[in-house]
Enzyme design. Structure first.
Site, PDB file in Angstrom:
ATOM      1  N   ASN A  72      30.465  22.397  65.015  1.00 27.92           N
ATOM      2  CA  ASN A  72      29.880  23.207  63.668  1.00 27.92           C
ATOM      3  C   ASN A  72      30.203  21.854  62.645  1.00 27.92           C
ATOM      4  O   ASN A  72      31.153  21.643  62.182  1.00 27.92           O
ATOM      5  CB  ASN A  72      30.698  24.124  63.184  1.00 27.92           C
ATOM      6  CG  ASN A  72      30.132  24.802  61.863  1.00 27.92           C
ATOM      7  OD1 ASN A  72      29.412  24.356  61.399  1.00 27.92           O
ATOM      8  ND2 ASN A  72      30.744  25.748  61.301  1.00 27.92           N
ATOM      9  N   TRP A  73      29.063  21.300  62.324  1.00 31.46           N
ATOM     10  CA  TRP A  73      29.102  19.831  61.448  1.00 31.46           C
ATOM     11  C   TRP A  73      29.406  20.531  60.105  1.00 31.46           C
ATOM     12  O   TRP A  73      29.558  19.624  59.346  1.00 31.46           O
ATOM     13  CB  TRP A  73      28.050  18.985  61.807  1.00 31.46           C
ATOM     14  CG  TRP A  73      28.187  18.331  63.159  1.00 31.46           C
ATOM     15  CD1 TRP A  73      28.983  18.362  64.174  1.00 31.46           C
ATOM     16  CD2 TRP A  73      27.574  17.419  63.427  1.00 31.46           C
ATOM     17  NE1 TRP A  73      28.867  17.597  65.197  1.00 31.46           N
ATOM     18  CE2 TRP A  73      27.806  16.799  64.837  1.00 31.46           C
ATOM     19  CE3 TRP A  73      26.296  16.387  63.024  1.00 31.46           C
ATOM     20  CZ2 TRP A  73      27.325  15.433  65.411  1.00 31.46           C
ATOM     21  CZ3 TRP A  73      25.639  15.551  63.770  1.00 31.46           C
ATOM     22  CH2 TRP A  73      26.325  14.952  64.928  1.00 31.46           C
ATOM     23  N   LYS A  74      29.088  21.607  59.903  1.00 31.59           N
ATOM     24  CA  LYS A  74      29.047  21.994  58.305  1.00 31.59           C
ATOM     25  C   LYS A  74      27.998  21.185  57.554  1.00 31.59           C
ATOM     26  O   LYS A  74      27.163  20.656  58.176  1.00 31.59           O
ATOM     27  CB  LYS A  74      30.508  21.938  57.931  1.00 31.59           C
ATOM     28  CG  LYS A  74      31.364  22.902  58.730  1.00 31.59           C
ATOM     29  CD  LYS A  74      32.657  23.380  58.300  1.00 31.59           C
ATOM     30  CE  LYS A  74      33.252  24.253  59.217  1.00 31.59           C
ATOM     31  NZ  LYS A  74      34.518  24.672  58.662  1.00 31.59           N
ATOM     32  N   GLU A  87      32.735  30.824  55.835  1.00 36.82           N
ATOM     33  CA  GLU A  87      32.167  29.947  54.561  1.00 36.82           C
ATOM     34  C   GLU A  87      30.794  30.448  54.018  1.00 36.82           C
ATOM     35  O   GLU A  87      30.487  30.316  52.963  1.00 36.82           O
ATOM     36  CB  GLU A  87      32.068  28.632  54.972  1.00 36.82           C
ATOM     37  CG  GLU A  87      33.453  28.053  55.237  1.00 36.82           C
ATOM     38  CD  GLU A  87      33.619  26.832  56.098  1.00 36.82           C
ATOM     39  OE1 GLU A  87      32.596  26.288  56.377  1.00 36.82           O
ATOM     40  OE2 GLU A  87      34.858  26.296  56.483  1.00 36.82           O
ATOM     41  N   GLU A 143      37.280  33.596  64.457  1.00 42.13           N
ATOM     42  CA  GLU A 143      37.889  32.144  63.564  1.00 42.13           C
ATOM     43  C   GLU A 143      39.041  32.869  62.267  1.00 42.13           C
ATOM     44  O   GLU A 143      38.301  33.227  61.382  1.00 42.13           O
ATOM     45  CB  GLU A 143      36.895  31.573  63.000  1.00 42.13           C
ATOM     46  CG  GLU A 143      35.826  30.809  63.870  1.00 42.13           C
ATOM     47  CD  GLU A 143      35.301  29.894  63.532  1.00 42.13           C
ATOM     48  OE1 GLU A 143      35.304  28.654  63.855  1.00 42.13           O
ATOM     49  OE2 GLU A 143      34.675  29.891  62.313  1.00 42.13           O
ATOM     50  N   SER A 168      40.862  24.831  63.537  1.00 38.86           N
ATOM     51  CA  SER A 168      41.844  23.840  63.797  1.00 38.86           C
ATOM     52  C   SER A 168      42.061  23.510  64.929  1.00 38.86           C
ATOM     53  O   SER A 168      42.896  23.182  65.706  1.00 38.86           O
ATOM     54  CB  SER A 168      43.084  23.946  62.877  1.00 38.86           C
ATOM     55  OG  SER A 168      42.836  23.896  61.511  1.00 38.86           O
ATOM     56  N   GLY A 222      35.180  22.683  64.250  1.00 40.88           N
ATOM     57  CA  GLY A 222      34.666  22.025  62.683  1.00 40.88           C
ATOM     58  C   GLY A 222      34.953  20.404  62.830  1.00 40.88           C
ATOM     59  O   GLY A 222      34.223  19.643  63.483  1.00 40.88           O
ATOM     60  N   GLY A 223      35.874  20.222  62.017  1.00 40.83           N
ATOM     61  CA  GLY A 223      36.376  18.984  61.680  1.00 40.83           C
ATOM     62  C   GLY A 223      36.586  17.814  63.045  1.00 40.83           C
ATOM     63  O   GLY A 223      35.890  16.707  62.906  1.00 40.83           O
ATOM     64  N   HIS A 253      29.724  33.234  59.477  1.00 38.86           N
ATOM     65  CA  HIS A 253      30.850  32.138  59.469  1.00 38.86           C
ATOM     66  C   HIS A 253      31.527  32.762  57.953  1.00 38.86           C
ATOM     67  O   HIS A 253      30.731  33.158  56.908  1.00 38.86           O
ATOM     68  CB  HIS A 253      30.189  30.588  59.334  1.00 38.86           C
ATOM     69  CG  HIS A 253      31.516  29.814  59.261  1.00 38.86           C
ATOM     70  ND1 HIS A 253      32.314  29.644  58.190  1.00 38.86           N
ATOM     71  CD2 HIS A 253      32.011  28.968  60.548  1.00 38.86           C
ATOM     72  CE1 HIS A 253      33.432  28.640  58.842  1.00 38.86           C
ATOM     73  NE2 HIS A 253      33.184  28.381  59.926  1.00 38.86           N
ATOM     74  N   GLY A 274      40.154  24.512  58.971  1.00 37.21           N
ATOM     75  CA  GLY A 274      40.435  23.364  58.354  1.00 37.21           C
ATOM     76  C   GLY A 274      41.624  22.893  57.738  1.00 37.21           C
ATOM     77  O   GLY A 274      41.762  22.347  56.596  1.00 37.21           O
TER      78      GLY A 274
HETATM   79  P1  PGA Z   1      37.804  23.535  61.735  1.00 36.33           P
HETATM   80  O1  PGA Z   1      36.410  24.522  61.371  1.00 36.33           O
HETATM   81  O2  PGA Z   1      37.908  23.157  63.378  1.00 36.33           O
HETATM   82  O3  PGA Z   1      37.621  22.329  60.734  1.00 36.33           O
HETATM   83  O4  PGA Z   1      39.157  24.412  61.551  1.00 36.33           O
HETATM   84  C1  PGA Z   1      36.187  25.302  62.399  1.00 36.33           C
HETATM   85  C2  PGA Z   1      34.942  26.235  61.800  1.00 36.33           C
HETATM   86  O5  PGA Z   1      34.943  26.540  60.567  1.00 36.33           O
HETATM   87  O6  PGA Z   1      34.040  26.675  62.558  1.00 36.33           O
END
Ligand code: PGA
Length: 254
Positions: free
Chosen positions: A10-12, A95, A165, A211, A232-233, A93, A171
């Site tokens: 997930n590149w956000k 976010e 999640e 994470s 994500g990251g 998600h 994050g």
């Molecule tokens: P993260 O994000 O791996 O940076 O914690 C995961 C996500 O929000 O899908």
């Protein structure tokens, strides 16, 4: 892991065309890792170019609108992302739920629209730190999924993935413990069997996110009912993302 692990990046809101070289590198590495299903969800602007670069991986979106079209300035429909080459969409998600006030009902309407457009859906769920501390995490997640998942899905195990999640793990560098992940995935499994029946409900993949990094992936993938990861990251470079995919491949029986 019984099913083919599903590793989704997930590149956000990261990535301009310069990032297409990472997409290419991920695709090349995925060609040597056929035991794992690898996918990326870049920003909307990169869906079509990333899709054109991809031979092995699938490309998806991070959201869509629930309407087919119309006066919705700035929004994008499920059919539009499918037309751009998306094969799946991440929905619900945290976010989006927090930053865009998305309710369970909104998320459910989006899921219905996405399935109608022929997309696969990755449905996210997860509790806040306060909910976890209060001891109500499982009840919260169950309720969130009951409100967000469509009641009926044809071939649910093919078309639906659930991503657990915990919000406090996204994050932050904190991951849930293997025991907490296992307990939550077992609770989600029971709900999926109730909603979609024994056969489909047992096969739907439940992936973990929050994470996930190359150094903790092996431990997470060893947990029962973890069918992959939403990353994500660590999905922003081919090196770290594919190290996670490799850890997933190592859990698959030869
Ligand atoms: P993260 O994000 O791996 O940076 O914690 C995961 C996500 O929000 O899908």
């Amino acid at each position: 892991m019984a099913q083919r692990p599903y590793i989704v990046g997930n590149w956000k809101m990261h990535g301009t065309r310069a990032m297409l070289s990472e997409a290419r590198a991920i695709d090349r590495a995925a060609q040597r890792l056929m035991k794992v299903e690898v996918a990326i969800a870049p920003p909307y602007t990169l869906i079509h170019p990333a899709h054109r670069e991809a031979d092995q991986i699938s490309v998806g979106a991070q959201d869509c609108h629930h309407a087919d079209g119309g006066a919705h300035t700035g929004d994008i429909s499920a059919a539009m992302i499918a037309d751009a080459g998306a094969k799946f969409v991440i929905l619900g998600h945290s976010e989006r739920r927090q930053g865009h006030s998305e309710t369970d009902a909104t998320v459910k309407a989006k899921a219905e629209a996405a399935l109608e457009a022929g997309l696969r859906v990755i449905m996210c769920c997860g509790e806040s730190a306060d909910t976890r501390k209060s001891g109500n995490a499982a009840a919260f997640v169950e309720n969130q999924l009951r409100g967000s998942l469509p009641e009926t899905i044809d071939s649910a195990s093919e078309r639906l993935t659930v991503a657990y999640e915990p919000i406090w793990a996204i994050g932050t560098g904190d991951t849930a413990t293997p025991r907490d992940i296992g307990d939550m995935h077992a609770a989600i499994r029971a709900l999926l069997v109730e909603l979609y029946g024994e056969e489909e409900g047992r096969e739907i993949r439940i992936i973990y996110g929050g994470s996930v990094k190359p150094d903790n992936a092996g431990e997470i993938f060893a947990v029962a009912e973890v069918g992959g990861a939403l990353v994500g990251g660590a999905s922003l470079t081919a090196d770290s993302f594919m190290s996670i995919a490799l850890a997933a491949a190592e859990t698959v029986d030869a």
